[in-house]
Design an enzyme around this catalytic site. Structure first.
Site, PDB file in Angstrom:
ATOM      1  N   ARG A  50      14.426 -15.581 -17.884  1.00  0.00           N
ATOM      2  CA  ARG A  50      14.537 -14.251 -17.924  1.00  0.00           C
ATOM      3  C   ARG A  50      13.263 -13.440 -18.514  1.00  0.00           C
ATOM      4  NH1 ARG A  50      19.288 -16.337 -20.345  1.00  0.00           N
ATOM      5  NH2 ARG A  50      21.053 -15.881 -19.237  1.00  0.00           N
ATOM      6  N   LYS A  90       5.372  -4.050 -10.202  1.00  0.00           N
ATOM      7  CA  LYS A  90       6.430  -4.274  -9.136  1.00  0.00           C
ATOM      8  C   LYS A  90       6.215  -5.770  -8.664  1.00  0.00           C
ATOM      9  CE  LYS A  90       7.564   0.487  -7.440  1.00  0.00           C
ATOM     10  NZ  LYS A  90       7.411   1.247  -6.184  1.00  0.00           N
ATOM     11  N   GLU A  99      -5.979   1.417   1.240  1.00  0.00           N
ATOM     12  CA  GLU A  99      -5.216   1.938  -0.026  1.00  0.00           C
ATOM     13  C   GLU A  99      -6.396   2.550  -1.204  1.00  0.00           C
ATOM     14  OE1 GLU A  99      -2.016   1.744  -0.443  1.00  0.00           O
ATOM     15  OE2 GLU A  99      -1.250   0.409   1.009  1.00  0.00           O
ATOM     16  N   LYS A 137      -4.004   4.611  -9.860  1.00  0.00           N
ATOM     17  CA  LYS A 137      -2.591   4.011  -9.890  1.00  0.00           C
ATOM     18  C   LYS A 137      -2.325   3.805 -11.147  1.00  0.00           C
ATOM     19  CE  LYS A 137       0.534   1.013  -7.874  1.00  0.00           C
ATOM     20  NZ  LYS A 137       0.914  -0.050  -7.180  1.00  0.00           N
ATOM     21  N   GLU A 144       9.544   4.908 -11.578  1.00  0.00           N
ATOM     22  CA  GLU A 144       9.778   5.990 -10.520  1.00  0.00           C
ATOM     23  C   GLU A 144      10.967   6.606 -10.411  1.00  0.00           C
ATOM     24  OE1 GLU A 144       8.484   3.985  -6.837  1.00  0.00           O
ATOM     25  OE2 GLU A 144       9.249   5.380  -5.705  1.00  0.00           O
ATOM     26  N   ARG A 185       5.530   8.603  -9.492  1.00  0.00           N
ATOM     27  CA  ARG A 185       4.801   7.348  -8.947  1.00  0.00           C
ATOM     28  C   ARG A 185       5.110   7.500  -7.438  1.00  0.00           C
ATOM     29  NH1 ARG A 185       5.354   1.260 -11.396  1.00  0.00           N
ATOM     30  NH2 ARG A 185       4.435   0.312  -9.525  1.00  0.00           N
ATOM     31  N   ASN A 191       3.324   6.595  -2.736  1.00  0.00           N
ATOM     32  CA  ASN A 191       3.689   6.389  -1.260  1.00  0.00           C
ATOM     33  C   ASN A 191       3.147   7.314  -0.120  1.00  0.00           C
ATOM     34  OD1 ASN A 191       5.725   4.530  -0.481  1.00  0.00           O
ATOM     35  ND2 ASN A 191       7.144   6.149   0.095  1.00  0.00           N
ATOM     36  N   HIS A 193       3.197   6.321   3.539  1.00  0.00           N
ATOM     37  CA  HIS A 193       3.840   4.785   3.604  1.00  0.00           C
ATOM     38  C   HIS A 193       5.118   5.142   4.181  1.00  0.00           C
ATOM     39  CE1 HIS A 193       0.721   3.370   0.910  1.00  0.00           C
ATOM     40  NE2 HIS A 193       1.417   2.215   0.947  1.00  0.00           N
ATOM     41  N   HIS A 229       5.846   2.331   6.903  1.00  0.00           N
ATOM     42  CA  HIS A 229       7.015   1.367   6.909  1.00  0.00           C
ATOM     43  C   HIS A 229       7.654   1.457   8.197  1.00  0.00           C
ATOM     44  CE1 HIS A 229       7.084   1.537   2.355  1.00  0.00           C
ATOM     45  NE2 HIS A 229       6.175   0.699   2.723  1.00  0.00           N
ATOM     46  N   HIS A 253      -0.457  -4.348   6.891  1.00  0.00           N
ATOM     47  CA  HIS A 253       0.113  -3.208   6.142  1.00  0.00           C
ATOM     48  C   HIS A 253      -0.763  -2.096   5.944  1.00  0.00           C
ATOM     49  CE1 HIS A 253       2.539  -1.126   3.023  1.00  0.00           C
ATOM     50  NE2 HIS A 253       1.493  -1.167   2.242  1.00  0.00           N
TER      51      HIS A 253
HETATM   52  N1  LIG Z   1       3.764  -5.032  -6.052  1.00  0.00           N
HETATM   53  C1  LIG Z   1       3.190  -3.788  -5.320  1.00  0.00           C
HETATM   54  O1  LIG Z   1       3.184  -2.762  -6.058  1.00  0.00           O
HETATM   55  C2  LIG Z   1       2.732  -4.082  -4.173  1.00  0.00           C
HETATM   56  C3  LIG Z   1       1.859  -3.010  -3.700  1.00  0.00           C
HETATM   57  C4  LIG Z   1       1.395  -3.235  -2.267  1.00  0.00           C
HETATM   58  C5  LIG Z   1       1.624  -4.242  -1.659  1.00  0.00           C
HETATM   59  N2  LIG Z   1       2.433  -5.307  -1.953  1.00  0.00           N
HETATM   60  C6  LIG Z   1       2.648  -6.551  -1.102  1.00  0.00           C
HETATM   61  O2  LIG Z   1       1.339  -6.854  -1.100  1.00  0.00           O
HETATM   62  C7  LIG Z   1       1.893  -7.753   0.072  1.00  0.00           C
HETATM   63  C8  LIG Z   1       0.487  -7.608   1.113  1.00  0.00           C
HETATM   64  O3  LIG Z   1      -0.631  -8.189   0.255  1.00  0.00           O
HETATM   65  P1  LIG Z   1      -2.104  -8.858   0.927  1.00  0.00           P
HETATM   66  O4  LIG Z   1      -2.288  -7.701   2.076  1.00  0.00           O
HETATM   67  O5  LIG Z   1      -2.929  -9.001  -0.124  1.00  0.00           O
HETATM   68  O6  LIG Z   1      -1.392 -10.078   1.855  1.00  0.00           O
HETATM   69  P2  LIG Z   1      -1.479 -11.557   1.646  1.00  0.00           P
HETATM   70  O7  LIG Z   1      -1.359 -11.866   0.210  1.00  0.00           O
HETATM   71  O8  LIG Z   1      -0.673 -12.143   2.472  1.00  0.00           O
HETATM   72  O9  LIG Z   1      -3.020 -11.929   1.951  1.00  0.00           O
HETATM   73  C9  LIG Z   1      -3.680 -11.659   3.085  1.00  0.00           C
HETATM   74  C10 LIG Z   1      -4.457 -13.067   3.847  1.00  0.00           C
HETATM   75  O10 LIG Z   1      -5.705 -13.300   2.947  1.00  0.00           O
HETATM   76  C11 LIG Z   1      -5.711 -14.550   2.636  1.00  0.00           C
HETATM   77  N3  LIG Z   1      -6.542 -14.527   1.411  1.00  0.00           N
HETATM   78  C12 LIG Z   1      -6.052 -13.905  -0.117  1.00  0.00           C
HETATM   79  N4  LIG Z   1      -7.425 -13.901  -0.759  1.00  0.00           N
HETATM   80  C13 LIG Z   1      -8.074 -14.424  -0.048  1.00  0.00           C
HETATM   81  C14 LIG Z   1      -9.485 -14.544  -0.417  1.00  0.00           C
HETATM   82  N5  LIG Z   1     -10.088 -13.956  -1.458  1.00  0.00           N
HETATM   83  N6  LIG Z   1     -10.395 -15.161   0.529  1.00  0.00           N
HETATM   84  C15 LIG Z   1      -9.722 -15.393   1.832  1.00  0.00           C
HETATM   85  N7  LIG Z   1      -8.552 -15.172   2.239  1.00  0.00           N
HETATM   86  C16 LIG Z   1      -7.907 -14.732   1.047  1.00  0.00           C
HETATM   87  C17 LIG Z   1      -4.187 -14.969   2.291  1.00  0.00           C
HETATM   88  O11 LIG Z   1      -3.929 -16.467   2.219  1.00  0.00           O
HETATM   89  C18 LIG Z   1      -3.354 -14.409   3.492  1.00  0.00           C
HETATM   90  O12 LIG Z   1      -3.666 -14.985   4.608  1.00  0.00           O
HETATM   91  C19 LIG Z   1       2.840  -7.214   0.909  1.00  0.00           C
HETATM   92  O13 LIG Z   1       4.290  -8.171   0.745  1.00  0.00           O
HETATM   93  C20 LIG Z   1       3.320  -6.034   0.244  1.00  0.00           C
HETATM   94  O14 LIG Z   1       4.762  -5.779   0.150  1.00  0.00           O
HETATM   95  C21 LIG Z   1       2.906  -5.113  -3.199  1.00  0.00           C
END
Ligand SMILES: NC(=O)c1ccc[n+]([C@@H]2O[C@H](COP(=O)([O-])OP(=O)(O)OC[C@H]3O[C@@H](n4cnc5c(N)ncnc54)[C@H](O)[C@@H]3O)[C@@H](O)[C@H]2O)c1
Length: 363
Positions: free
Chosen positions: A118, A140, A182, A222, A232, A239, A243, A246, A250, A263
């Site tokens: 938990r 999140k 972003e 942020k 939110e 918050r 978006n 977005h 999306h 993304h």
């Molecule tokens: N929690 C939140 O508030 C929030 C906000 C925005 C996005 N997200 C989520 O984030 C995700 C996307 O994240 P992302 O774009 O970082 O994708 P990801 O985590 O898949 O990373 C992208 C690629 O880069 C590689 N990688 C990561 N760090 C590296 C490094 N330092 N050197 C070389 N390769 C590296 C990973 O292995 C992957 O292949 C989505 O699922 C989205 O929903 C969450």
């Protein structure tokens, strides 16, 4: 050393910014020094391979689970593997999980920490630009299911975030650009001076001296927005402003098929669309739309769809965005660069006409 506080009453936490691995590891050590519980790490497998010093250091603190990057890992299957790992390694309520990776491993690891017993403490070490400026701030966490992306999750704040721009040196350039979308968004919605600074500077590369300061500025925006509306619930603004772009993005990701656009690339088109829509339906001058487009293009980001998609299906997808409230279609729009607001009541016909203008490249 640079630091920022995310102010959330008893869940407040610091974000520490460092340039090199030699400064990052001691921050984790320092945090863990006052604790007695077991430590475990969940790390993106590519990061583990490309940053062996980080991985070796974490391996000395406790067991390490390597998870592949990419959306497919934000799954129930990986949650189960994670829970099994925590059980086998005897991580109890006093334990701490170190989560190292991009947004994918960050969201998965954060949700593991949120759900295990938990809720246990976790440290977040984001390794993509997107994760640094976006997913590591705000708590999140979650995974994807057959019902959709990010529909299962929890708000769970880390106890410490360590942002080291040395991780970005190994990030593929396309992922770096996607993260810049972003950063640009942050300036557009709340801080004209950040947007202007990005306009003035030559295109930032992972090794640029100014990068850490720009990342910190985006995180601060942020953090400020999240501190005012953590879950939110604000009726307007709050918050939801994060978006910006977005709702369009999306829809693009969903209709084009996840993975067609990164993304951040879909967000870039969405930001351009949000600016253009703000000019058409509100008071944003067209000159500002051109500035938004110019800055996105400076970072090799797309500003229109690469291939046409069905307008009808795009509009339908927008109607299903989980940020909508009831039947009315709400969007985040711009009054000016640095000032965003939420507005509802847009009709599908109005949006369909608007999408048509973005179906083909501008040049
Ligand atoms: N929690 C939140 O508030 C929030 C906000 C925005 C996005 N997200 C989520 O984030 C995700 C996307 O994240 P992302 O774009 O970082 O994708 P990801 O985590 O898949 O990373 C992208 C690629 O880069 C590689 N990688 C990561 N760090 C590296 C490094 N330092 N050197 C070389 N390769 C590296 C990973 O292995 C992957 O292949 C989505 O699922 C989205 O929903 C969450």
């Amino acid at each position: 050393m640079k630091s920022l506080s995310v102010a959330l009453a008893d869940r407040s936490y610091p974000i520490r910014f460092v340039h090199d691995v030699a400064s990052a590891n001691p921050l984790v050590e320092e945090f863990l020094a006052d604790r007695e519980g077991p430590v475990a790490t969940v790390i993106d497998a590519t990061v583990a391979e490309k940053h062996p010093l980080v991985c070796e250091f974490l391996g000395q603190l406790g067991p390490v689970l390597r998870v592949p990057g990419g959306e497919g890992s934000k799954s129930l299957g990986w949650m189960e593997k994670g829970w099994d790992f925590l059980a086998q390694e005897g991580i109890d309520r006093t334990g701490c999980l170190v989560v190292v990776g991009g947004g994918v491993v960050g969201d998965l690891g954060g949700f593991l920490a949120a759900s295990w017993l938990r809720g246990i403490d976790f440290i977040q070490i984001p390794t993509t630009l997107l994760a640094m400026v976006d997913s590591s701030v705000g708590g999140k966490t979650g995974i994807n299911t057959s019902a959709g992306k990010n529909l299962v999750g929890a708000f769970h704040q880390p106890r410490l975030v360590v942002i080291g721009n040395f991780f970005l040196e190994t990030l593929p350039p396309r992922e770096f650009s996607a993260g810049m979308a972003e950063v640009i968004k942050a300036g557009m919605l709340a801080e004209a001076s950040l947007f202007e600074r990005l306009e003035e500077l030559p295109p930032l590369q992972p090794g640029a001296a100014e990068l850490l300061e720009v990342i910190q500025a985006a995180c601060a925006i942020k953090a400020r927005v999240v501190a005012e509306d953590e879950k939110e619930t604000a009726a307007e603004g709050g918050r939801a402003l994060l978006n910006l772009g977005h709702t369009f993005a999306h829809a693009i990701e969903k209709v084009a098929g996840y993975g067609t656009y990164l993304h951040g690339e879909a967000v870039a088109i969405g930001l351009h669309m949000a600016a253009k829509f703000s000019a058409e339906t509100g008071a944003l001058p067209e000159s500002m739309v051109n500035r938004v487009r110019g800055l996105l293009e400076k970072y090799q980001l797309p500003v229109t769809l690469r291939e046409p998609l069905s307008t009808e299906v795009l509009v339908q997808a927008m109607g299903k965005d989980k940020k909508n409230r009831g039947a009315s279609l709400r969007l985040v729009l711009l009054k000016s660069i640095g000032e965003a607001y939420t507005k509802g009541g847009f009709t599908p016909d109005q949006l369909a006409r608007f999408w048509d203008a973005f179906q083909t490249p501008l040049r």
